[in-house]
Motif scaffolding. Sequence first.
Motif, PDB file in Angstrom:
ATOM      1  N   THR A   1      46.195  51.217  49.210  1.00 32.46           N
ATOM      2  CA  THR A   1      47.007  51.577  50.031  1.00 32.46           C
ATOM      3  C   THR A   1      47.465  53.173  49.786  1.00 32.46           C
ATOM      4  OG1 THR A   1      48.908  50.591  48.962  1.00 32.46           O
ATOM      5  CG2 THR A   1      47.768  49.366  50.489  1.00 32.46           C
TER       6      THR A   1
ATOM      7  N   TYR B   1      43.226  46.621  45.848  1.00 34.39           N
ATOM      8  CA  TYR B   1      43.703  47.045  46.955  1.00 34.39           C
ATOM      9  C   TYR B   1      43.877  48.544  46.776  1.00 34.39           C
ATOM     10  CZ  TYR B   1      44.847  42.140  47.811  1.00 34.39           C
ATOM     11  OH  TYR B   1      44.699  40.927  47.744  1.00 34.39           O
TER      12      TYR B   1
ATOM     13  N   SER C   1      55.085  49.880  56.700  1.00 36.22           N
ATOM     14  CA  SER C   1      54.658  48.624  56.597  1.00 36.22           C
ATOM     15  C   SER C   1      55.856  47.356  56.397  1.00 36.22           C
ATOM     16  CB  SER C   1      53.620  48.308  55.477  1.00 36.22           C
ATOM     17  OG  SER C   1      54.220  48.516  54.213  1.00 36.22           O
TER      18      SER C   1
END
Length: 115
Positions: free
Chosen positions: A32, A30, A38
């Motif tokens: 980010t 991932y 979030s």
Amino acid sequence: ARAFPGLSNVLAMECADRVGDRVKDIDFSYFTAGLGGSGEVNLLITNEGFGEPMLVFRNGKLVKRFTAGGDSRKAKFYIKDDDLSARLVGERPVWDWPFPESATVAQHLKISGNS
């Protein structure tokens, strides 16, 4: 649901279905660009995960391996060198994390390799 660890499961299963052949290895990485609003759950997941043992597949068998947040490795977030994502994101360091999909999706797909 947010981007992870839910949407990644759906995307992995959809990709496996579209490929049509049996999946040997599966790797979840991932990128980010910060948590940017979030929420508290992602902050909790980030902080709680350090040092946890992880379930992964090695040679098609489920094993406890790695420690979350330990050694980093590099992951390419693009397919071809001329992809826009190669320029915008590129190759980044990633760390293994105790999200369940490396074990659950691999188990469901009956992979014969590694997750």
